[in-house]
Design a protein around this motif. Structure first.
Motif, PDB file in Angstrom:
ATOM      1  N   ILE A 136       0.834  -1.205   0.000  1.00 17.46           N
ATOM      2  CA  ILE A 136       0.000   0.000   0.000  1.00 17.46           C
ATOM      3  C   ILE A 136       0.867   1.252   0.000  1.00 17.46           C
ATOM      4  CG2 ILE A 136      -1.646   1.354   1.354  1.00 17.46           C
ATOM      5  CD1 ILE A 136      -2.850  -1.295   2.316  1.00 17.46           C
ATOM      6  N   ALA A 137       1.887   1.272   0.869  1.00 12.88           N
ATOM      7  CA  ALA A 137       2.759   2.450   0.958  1.00 12.88           C
ATOM      8  C   ALA A 137       3.481   2.697  -0.357  1.00 12.88           C
ATOM      9  CB  ALA A 137       3.765   2.266   2.095  1.00 12.88           C
ATOM     10  N   SER A 138       3.899   1.615  -1.024  1.00  9.97           N
ATOM     11  CA  SER A 138       4.587   1.768  -2.306  1.00  9.97           C
ATOM     12  C   SER A 138       3.692   2.437  -3.334  1.00  9.97           C
ATOM     13  CB  SER A 138       5.055   0.397  -2.811  1.00  9.97           C
ATOM     14  OG  SER A 138       5.987  -0.184  -1.922  1.00  9.97           O
ATOM     15  N   VAL A 139       2.436   1.975  -3.405  1.00  3.78           N
ATOM     16  CA  VAL A 139       1.499   2.568  -4.368  1.00  3.78           C
ATOM     17  C   VAL A 139       1.222   4.023  -4.013  1.00  3.78           C
ATOM     18  CG1 VAL A 139      -0.850   2.465  -5.286  1.00  3.78           C
ATOM     19  CG2 VAL A 139       0.446   0.353  -4.941  1.00  3.78           C
ATOM     20  N   TRP A 140       0.991   4.313  -2.734  1.00  2.00           N
ATOM     21  CA  TRP A 140       0.686   5.682  -2.314  1.00  2.00           C
ATOM     22  C   TRP A 140       1.845   6.627  -2.605  1.00  2.00           C
ATOM     23  CZ3 TRP A 140      -2.013   5.125   3.159  1.00  2.00           C
ATOM     24  CH2 TRP A 140      -3.267   4.538   2.974  1.00  2.00           C
ATOM     25  N   VAL A 141       3.063   6.185  -2.326  1.00  6.09           N
ATOM     26  CA  VAL A 141       4.231   7.055  -2.506  1.00  6.09           C
ATOM     27  C   VAL A 141       4.575   7.219  -3.989  1.00  6.09           C
ATOM     28  CG1 VAL A 141       6.715   7.270  -2.073  1.00  6.09           C
ATOM     29  CG2 VAL A 141       5.184   6.550  -0.225  1.00  6.09           C
ATOM     30  N   LEU A 142       4.451   6.139  -4.753  1.00  7.90           N
ATOM     31  CA  LEU A 142       4.848   6.199  -6.161  1.00  7.90           C
ATOM     32  C   LEU A 142       3.811   6.883  -7.041  1.00  7.90           C
ATOM     33  CD1 LEU A 142       6.399   2.645  -6.680  1.00  7.90           C
ATOM     34  CD2 LEU A 142       7.605   4.827  -6.556  1.00  7.90           C
ATOM     35  N   THR A 143       2.552   6.895  -6.610  1.00  4.60           N
ATOM     36  CA  THR A 143       1.485   7.458  -7.445  1.00  4.60           C
ATOM     37  C   THR A 143       1.766   8.879  -7.936  1.00  4.60           C
ATOM     38  OG1 THR A 143      -0.310   6.052  -6.631  1.00  4.60           O
ATOM     39  CG2 THR A 143      -0.929   8.234  -7.401  1.00  4.60           C
ATOM     40  N   PRO A 144       2.156   9.829  -7.069  1.00  2.00           N
ATOM     41  CA  PRO A 144       2.407  11.181  -7.577  1.00  2.00           C
ATOM     42  C   PRO A 144       3.532  11.238  -8.602  1.00  2.00           C
ATOM     43  CG  PRO A 144       2.228  11.179  -5.184  1.00  2.00           C
ATOM     44  CD  PRO A 144       2.321   9.756  -5.613  1.00  2.00           C
ATOM     45  N   PHE A 145       4.567  10.426  -8.405  1.00  2.00           N
ATOM     46  CA  PHE A 145       5.710  10.458  -9.310  1.00  2.00           C
ATOM     47  C   PHE A 145       5.405   9.749 -10.629  1.00  2.00           C
ATOM     48  CE2 PHE A 145       7.333  10.602  -4.958  1.00  2.00           C
ATOM     49  CZ  PHE A 145       8.065  11.782  -4.994  1.00  2.00           C
ATOM     50  N   ILE A 342      -4.502  10.512  -7.250  1.00  2.37           N
ATOM     51  CA  ILE A 342      -4.188  10.093  -8.613  1.00  2.37           C
ATOM     52  C   ILE A 342      -4.406  11.224  -9.605  1.00  2.37           C
ATOM     53  CG2 ILE A 342      -4.894   8.561 -10.487  1.00  2.37           C
ATOM     54  CD1 ILE A 342      -5.568   6.465  -8.381  1.00  2.37           C
ATOM     55  N   VAL A 343      -5.585  11.836  -9.545  1.00  3.87           N
ATOM     56  CA  VAL A 343      -5.960  12.843 -10.542  1.00  3.87           C
ATOM     57  C   VAL A 343      -5.189  14.152 -10.341  1.00  3.87           C
ATOM     58  CG1 VAL A 343      -7.860  14.203 -11.459  1.00  3.87           C
ATOM     59  CG2 VAL A 343      -8.220  11.811 -10.880  1.00  3.87           C
ATOM     60  N   VAL A 344      -5.052  14.582  -9.093  1.00  2.00           N
ATOM     61  CA  VAL A 344      -4.311  15.816  -8.834  1.00  2.00           C
ATOM     62  C   VAL A 344      -2.879  15.689  -9.326  1.00  2.00           C
ATOM     63  CG1 VAL A 344      -3.330  17.253  -7.003  1.00  2.00           C
ATOM     64  CG2 VAL A 344      -5.742  16.621  -6.925  1.00  2.00           C
ATOM     65  N   SER A 345      -2.255  14.534  -9.078  1.00  2.00           N
ATOM     66  CA  SER A 345      -0.878  14.323  -9.538  1.00  2.00           C
ATOM     67  C   SER A 345      -0.796  14.385 -11.059  1.00  2.00           C
ATOM     68  CB  SER A 345      -0.368  12.965  -9.044  1.00  2.00           C
ATOM     69  OG  SER A 345      -0.420  12.873  -7.645  1.00  2.00           O
ATOM     70  N   ALA A 346      -1.764  13.771 -11.722  1.00  2.00           N
ATOM     71  CA  ALA A 346      -1.762  13.768 -13.183  1.00  2.00           C
ATOM     72  C   ALA A 346      -1.982  15.174 -13.746  1.00  2.00           C
ATOM     73  CB  ALA A 346      -2.828  12.813 -13.709  1.00  2.00           C
ATOM     74  N   ILE A 347      -2.864  15.927 -13.115  1.00  2.00           N
ATOM     75  CA  ILE A 347      -3.119  17.296 -13.575  1.00  2.00           C
ATOM     76  C   ILE A 347      -1.875  18.165 -13.406  1.00  2.00           C
ATOM     77  CG2 ILE A 347      -4.427  19.401 -13.086  1.00  2.00           C
ATOM     78  CD1 ILE A 347      -6.799  17.662 -12.421  1.00  2.00           C
ATOM     79  N   ILE A 348      -1.212  18.015 -12.272  1.00  2.00           N
ATOM     80  CA  ILE A 348       0.016  18.783 -12.032  1.00  2.00           C
ATOM     81  C   ILE A 348       1.074  18.420 -13.063  1.00  2.00           C
ATOM     82  CG2 ILE A 348       1.942  19.101 -10.431  1.00  2.00           C
ATOM     83  CD1 ILE A 348      -0.056  18.808  -8.150  1.00  2.00           C
ATOM     84  N   GLY A 349       1.206  17.124 -13.351  1.00  2.00           N
ATOM     85  CA  GLY A 349       2.193  16.698 -14.330  1.00  2.00           C
ATOM     86  C   GLY A 349       1.912  17.230 -15.722  1.00  2.00           C
ATOM     87  N   SER A 350       0.654  17.147 -16.161  1.00  2.00           N
ATOM     88  CA  SER A 350       0.314  17.638 -17.500  1.00  2.00           C
ATOM     89  C   SER A 350       0.432  19.154 -17.571  1.00  2.00           C
ATOM     90  CB  SER A 350      -1.114  17.207 -17.874  1.00  2.00           C
ATOM     91  OG  SER A 350      -2.068  17.793 -17.006  1.00  2.00           O
ATOM     92  N   GLY A 351       0.133  19.828 -16.460  1.00  2.00           N
ATOM     93  CA  GLY A 351       0.267  21.275 -16.441  1.00  2.00           C
ATOM     94  C   GLY A 351       1.716  21.725 -16.470  1.00  2.00           C
TER      95      GLY A 351
END
Length: 394
Positions: A136-145, A342-351
């Protein structure tokens, strides 16, 4: 008297579970997937709310077992959540969610429910499931990156003159379709567990299942790429909007399959003792998400679509594809995830790919991260202390 108390606990727990499912449907699972398409004027707000509710409901039925089981039985070893514990988990998580809505603090449902279950499970005398926590921690931490990085790369690609939409969009459609062909569905596996369309259809095409799966996967990819390419040649603008709608549908389906477990997972130990089948539990949670999406999602979609409209269809596509992929990985692993993360990270990345990070508020990002971490810590500590007090009082 004991039977009456048990009945009251079941009614209370089910009511709070439906409330959580309603909030999920009105929020991340109902509003996020179609907001980009509404922002691009590909679909009306009311129609988006109706469609996303139905698709999320189907996702909850078809893919809800994995995360639900993880929440209900996979976070603590040695003990099961008692009826009182299930009620406390849901009341605590639902209360924190309601407080977040009132105060405007972005309380993460996945972090809140997970923290509450672990805290109360430890208070019951259970043993921490460290292997699951690492997953769980791996998924949570890696998701933004991972999500932000994929969105950044896709947005950069789609903004290049040497990468026209007539080539890139069909290629992306082929990749997404290949993933869809290999998503596991419980209804296809029978008693042996979930099975993908590629394996189910591939088994009838070739004696070697792996070879048949490859044929089906490639067929899905080729058909999707061909249809999208033809659509782009007819009308590029409408084709982009239709691709947005398709991606939004996949994200909504994934959201239903992932998020329903947060609402019904704590009830599984309770309902197992009552011989209530998992399908019925998922159906109830799916109905809660459906009603929440129909009643509350349109207002949220309207609000979010204003932000997404500034992204444009290319950046919206760049954000939705990683969101779909990460959500499906989480469902496959049985890991509860926050769709907001998930979505906030993706929006930040695309922006960041377009603006170079100039329009991104670092203070807001830090505040959001703090709220996510605080959601888990607060729910864990409160759950542990609250249920310790309840156990002592009883």
């Amino acid at each position: 008297m004991v039977e009456l108390l048990s009945l009251v606990l079941v009614v209370v727990a089910s009511s709070v579970s439906l409330f959580m499912a309603w909030i999920i449907g009105a929020g991340s699972a109902g509003a996020t997937p179609f907001a980009p398409a509404v922002g691009a004027n590909a679909i009306s707000i009311m129609r988006a709310g109706l469609v996303v509710g139905v698709i999320a409901f189907l996702g909850a039925l078809v893919q809800g077992e994995s995360v639900s089981s993880a929440i209900g039985t996979g976070l603590i070893d040695g003990v099961s959540l008692s009826p009182v514990a299930a009620v406390v988990v849901l009341l605590l998580a639902g209360g924190l969610m309601a407080a977040g809505i009132v105060t405007g603090i972005p309380i993460a449902t996945a972090f809140t429910v997970t923290g509450a279950v672990i805290g109360i499970g430890v208070a019951l005398g259970g043993t921490p499931a460290w292997a699951k926590y690492q997953e769980i921690a791996s998924v949570w931490v890696l998701t933004p990156f991972v999500g932000g990085g994929l969105a950044y790369g896709l947005a950069r690609l789609l903004s290049r003159e040497w990468a026209p939409e007539s080539i890139c969009i069909p290629a992306l459609a082929a990749s997404v379709s290949a993933v869809v062909a290999n998503i596991e569905f419980a209804m296809l596996g029978g008693e042996t567990g979930g099975q993908s369309l590629a394996r189910a259809l591939g088994a009838s095409l070739a004696p070697a299942t792996a070879h048949g799966s490859l044929v089906v996967t490639l067929s899905f990819a080729v058909v999707a790429a061909t249809l999208v390419r033809l659509d782009i040649h007819r009308d590029e603008h409408r084709a982009m909007n239709r691709f947005l709608l398709a991606l939004g549908s996949l994200v909504a389906f994934s959201a239903g399959g992932s998020q329903v477990g947060l609402a019904v997972g704590p009830l599984l130990p309770l309902f197992d003792t009552m011989a209530i089948p998992l399908f019925a539990v998922l159906f109830g949670g799916g109905v809660g998400i459906l009603v929440g999406a129909w009643m509350g999602a349109p207002r949220m979609i309207k609000s979010l679509s204003q932000d997404y409209s500034s992204l444009g269809p290319r950046r919206a596509i760049s954000a939705l594809i990683p969101s779909f992929l990460i959500a499906q990985v989480a469902v496959f692993l049985g890991v509860p995830v926050s769709f907001n993360e998930i979505v906030v990270s993706a929006i930040i990345g695309s922006g960041a790919a377009i603006t170079g990070g100039a329009g991104i508020s670092r203070a807001k990002i830090l505040k959001t991260l703090g709220a996510w971490v605080g959601s888990f810590v607060l729910s864990f500590s409160t759950g542990y202390l609250l249920f310790t007090v309840v156990s002592m009082a009883s």
